[in-house]
Every structure is written in C-alpha cells, then in structure tokens.
Design a protein around this motif. Structure first.
Motif: not given
Length: 494
Positions: A111-118, A218-233
């Motif tokens: 699993l890799e970590t992806e990140y979105v900042r609101g 995650a994009h429209r609110f104020a917090g930060s979101l980290r989540f696991p991801a896999s694959g190459d889509a």
C-alpha cells in the motif's frame, strides 16, 4: 468480500459456523465469574432464539464488581482471539492458522499513501444539523437540554458536548491523526473531521463510487486526507482503498507509518458474520498499533439495541413514565394477558433499590452475530480503559441508516417509535454528536470520581454521555413494544 479467507470463523462439521463460536465465546467470558451462566450458554440448543438472555447474563454478572467486569471482558477477548482463525488469502486451499498469522503475512498488495488537502476553511465552532437547521452555540445547548429533559439522552451528554463548544480549538484534533476503519460508513466521523480541519487517515474497501464521494468531501472541506492506494490506474478513486479483513499486515504497516499520535476508530459494518470478522480484524490491527505506539487512542460506537446497566435515575424516570402511561392504563392489562406478558411489559424488574438497573434493548431480529460484534468492542473498551488507555466509546442513538432501513420491520418500528418516547435520529445528526464526543474524550481532562472521569465501574463508563434515544427511560421494555411501534409506523407511513 470472501468469507473463506482472511479472518474467518473456525470450521465445524465441514462448514464455517458462527453459532458454536458465539456460544463458546460467551461461555468462556462468563466462566471465571459465573460458571452456572457459562454452562447455560454452552449448553444452549436454541441459540438463535434464546441468545438475548445469555448476553444479558454477561451484563448482570459484570455488575458483581469492578474486577468481575474486567475479568469477563478479558476472558471474552481471549476467547475471540483463540477461537477465530486466519486463512491466508494467498493460499485459500491451505490450513487455518491462529489469528496472529494475519500479522505475520506479507502485505498483499503493498500500500502506498495518497494525500489530499482540502480547499475549505475550518468551521469556527461546533455546529449540529438537526431537522433542516444547523444549530450552533447556545442553540445546541438548548437542544441538548430539551433532549435530557425528555429522556432522549443522559444529562452527561450536555456536559461533554458543552465542553467541546467551549473549546472549538479541539475540533481540529491538534497533534492527532484519526485513522478511520470503515471511513465511508454513515456513522463515521469522516465528514465532520474534514469539515473541522482535522488530519484524517481513511481506510475503506476499494470502489470507485465510494472513493469519488470521499475525495469530493476531502477537496471541498478544510481537513487533510491520507488514504492507502495500490495499482497503477490513472484515476485516484480507482486505486484507493484497502481491505483490513484480508490485508491485515499491509494496513497495519500503512497506519503505523502515519505521523502524529493516532486515534484508531472502528466504524466498519457488514451484515451477519462478516461484521464480527471486521470487528475482530480491526481489534487485531488496533492492538498491534497500540503495542508499537502506546499513545494510540481507540474509538468505537455502542449500539442502543443491546443490554446495558443504567443509572438509578433512568430507572426512576422509566417507572414514573410507566405509571403515567395512557397505553398502560387503557389497554395494558388485556394486551399483556393476550400476549402472554410479552407486550407492554415494564422496562425494569427491580425498581426499589438504589443500584443500576438493567435495560434490555436487544432486537432479536438483528441476530446474535451483530450483538457479538458490538460486545467485542465493549469488552475492548473495558479492558483498554483498565490499562490507562484513552478510549472513546459511547452508546449512539437509534439512527435511520441505510443498513437499518433495509429491514422493513425496523423501518416501520422507527417510524412509530415516537409514540413510545423514543427519538430516531438522522445519520448526519448522530454522526456529528458522536464525533463531538470523540473530540471530548481526546482532549477534556475529567477529575477522577466524577462523571466521565477515571476510577469508576465499567458500567458507569458505558452510561456516561449515552445517546440512547429514550430507550433507557421509556416506560416499556423496548422489545415489548417493537411490534406495536411497527404497526403504528406502517399506519403512519401508509
């Protein structure tokens, strides 16, 4: 969701069966404190019809002393860990192994970590969606007071949430990262925490529609979101997600790599036996994280449809409501006689002692697996509090979630519940209230011996800030009015 790999029930008579396991777990939990009750549970031949009385007996035995409650909790958890098994997803034709093997297995997939900042601004203070309005400040306090007066919540809810209103800086979870297992669940605090500007790590199954909704928030609110991801889509929503039930080591490694002090919340839900499997997988994950990082807090929600010890004040309120009930005076005796005492029965058998009452809110139609899953979480809360860990566990209100409303009986009963003094909440209201209590438990310092503070019996911890929707203070045993409420609800809806 594969039922044959990952965390699994043991094989009995050539099949994976839940009844023997659940019966054995309750017997094991009771045995050190109540050997007669243990023998009764172990010998029960009509488990699916009679399981409620055994779950109730566990609560009654826990009231013997603080030590009895803790002993039962630890014995129950030990039994769960010994009885459930691990079957490697990499070798589905292999043999069952101890649960610990799930944490020894190599992550699949990595699993890799992806990140979105609101992009939004954090809410300046707590707000509560309620019946088309969004309440703030004193309006929330007035609503909490009205609920307390009408018996919908315990008064301590107002005290706890009042502290959060007074400390809006807590809403951002300073210094904490909230790891939410089952982040997309309706009762999850995900949206609240993002709205408040908190750091959130979301774990849920892969699924493009599910993750598109999470990422949009995650994009429209104020917090930060980290989540696991896999694959190459190329589409992030198609790569997001992780399965704690089958990739226990992978999720543990991923969560363990996150910054800050963690609070791990178990919000995942599934039907039947899969709910137990999810709760056990989350428990294993949590204990692994806590062993490595002792500042990790833990959170889960109690169901109102269970058995609880309740304060004497709740018993007294129920007795008063019973004596004043028009239904009891007008039709109570004939209805009870025709139903063999099953309908319109009073909530509490003993009302003459200054001790906790036992409220039985079990709905048999939900099944023993659901109750076992929730009992495992209650046992964990008791055991972890005893070793000084920060725990957030509160009874959540009856709520119109999709999983509940799929059952026509529950949907109808919820529609008619108001006639018996029960309020059923909308998911957004419930989730916000429970998220606010989580914030309270992480940051409020409560003196020992006071409501919500350390040094109390485990039943008092469970009763603190309980949002039971009125089930603890209503005049009748909840199960004895379920059918009447359902008929009333069908009439109302029709």
């Amino acid at each position: 969701m594969s039922t044959s790999t990952g965390v699994v029930f043991p094989i009995q008579d050539g099949q994976r069966r839940t009844t023997g396991t659940a019966r054995g777990v309750l017997a094991d939990a009771l045995r050190p404190v109540d050997p007669i009750g243990a023998g009764s549970a172990a010998a029960e031949t009509q488990w699916r019809a009679r399981y409620p009385k055994h779950f109730r007996r566990v609560v009654e035995a826990s009231l013997l002393s603080d030590d009895a409650a803790l002993t039962i909790a630890r014995a129950g958890l030990d039994s769960v860990r010994q009885r459930l098994r691990w079957r490697s997803p990499a070798d589905p034709g292999g043999e069952d192994e101890p649960l610990s093997a799930g944490l020894d297995e190599a992550p699949r997939p990595a699993l890799e970590t992806e990140y979105v900042r609101g992009s939004g601004e954090p809410e300046p203070g707590l707000s509560l969606p309620y019946r088309g309005e969004r309440l703030t400040g004193d309006a929330i306090r007035r609503r909490l007071e009205a609920w307390a007066v009408s018996g919908i919540i315990e008064p301590s809810v107002g005290d706890a949430i009042g502290r959060v209103i007074d400390h809006p800086e807590w809403l951002r979870l300073p210094g904490r990262t909230a790891v939410l297992i089952g982040a997309a669940a309706e009762m999850s605090p995900l949206r609240c925490l993002l709205r408040w500007g908190a750091d959130v790590a979301a774990v849920d199954l892969a699924g493009q529609a599910r993750w598109e909704a999470i990422l949009a928030d995650a994009h429209r609110f104020a917090g930060s979101l980290r989540f696991p991801a896999s694959g190459d889509a190329p589409d992030l929503a198609r790569r997001a997600g992780a399965d704690v039930l089958h990739n226990l080591r992978g999720v543990a490694d991923w969560a363990g790599s996150l910054d800050g002090s963690l609070v791990l919340g178990g919000y995942a839900y599934s039907d039947g036996a899969d709910h137990v499997r999810l709760v056990v997988a989350t428990h294993l994950l949590d204990q692994e994280l806590y062993q490595a990082r002792s500042d990790t807090a833990w959170a889960a929600l109690g169901t109102p449809s269970d058995v609880y010890a309740v304060p004497p004040e709740a018993v007294a309120a129920s007795v008063s409501a019973y004596e004043a009930s028009r239904a009891r005076r007008l039709v109570g005796a004939p209805v009870r006689m025709l139903s063999g005492g099953r309908m319109l029965s009073r909530s509490y058998e003993r009302t003459d002692v200054p001790a906790p009452g036992v409220n039985d809110g079990i709905v048999p139609q939900q099944g023993p697996n659901y109750l076992l899953a929730k009992r495992i979480q209650r046992w964990q809360a008791t055991a972890d509090r005893a070793r000084g860990r920060t725990v957030s566990f509160h009874v959540a209100p009856p709520t119109r979630t999709r999983s509940v409303l799929r059952n026509r009986l529950f949907a109808a009963a919820y529609a008619g519940a108001g006639r018996f003094g029960v309020e059923v909440f909308e998911p957004a209201t419930s989730a916000t209230l429970m998220a606010a209590l989580l914030v309270h438990d992480l940051y409020a310092e409560i003196p020992a011996g006071t409501p919500g503070g350390p040094g109390r019996h485990p039943w008092q911890d469970e009763a603190f800030a309980a949002l039971h929707g009125g089930l603890w203070r209503m005049p009748f045993e909840p199960r004895s009015v379920l059918g009447i409420a359902a008929v009333s609800g069908l009439t109302t809806r029709g």
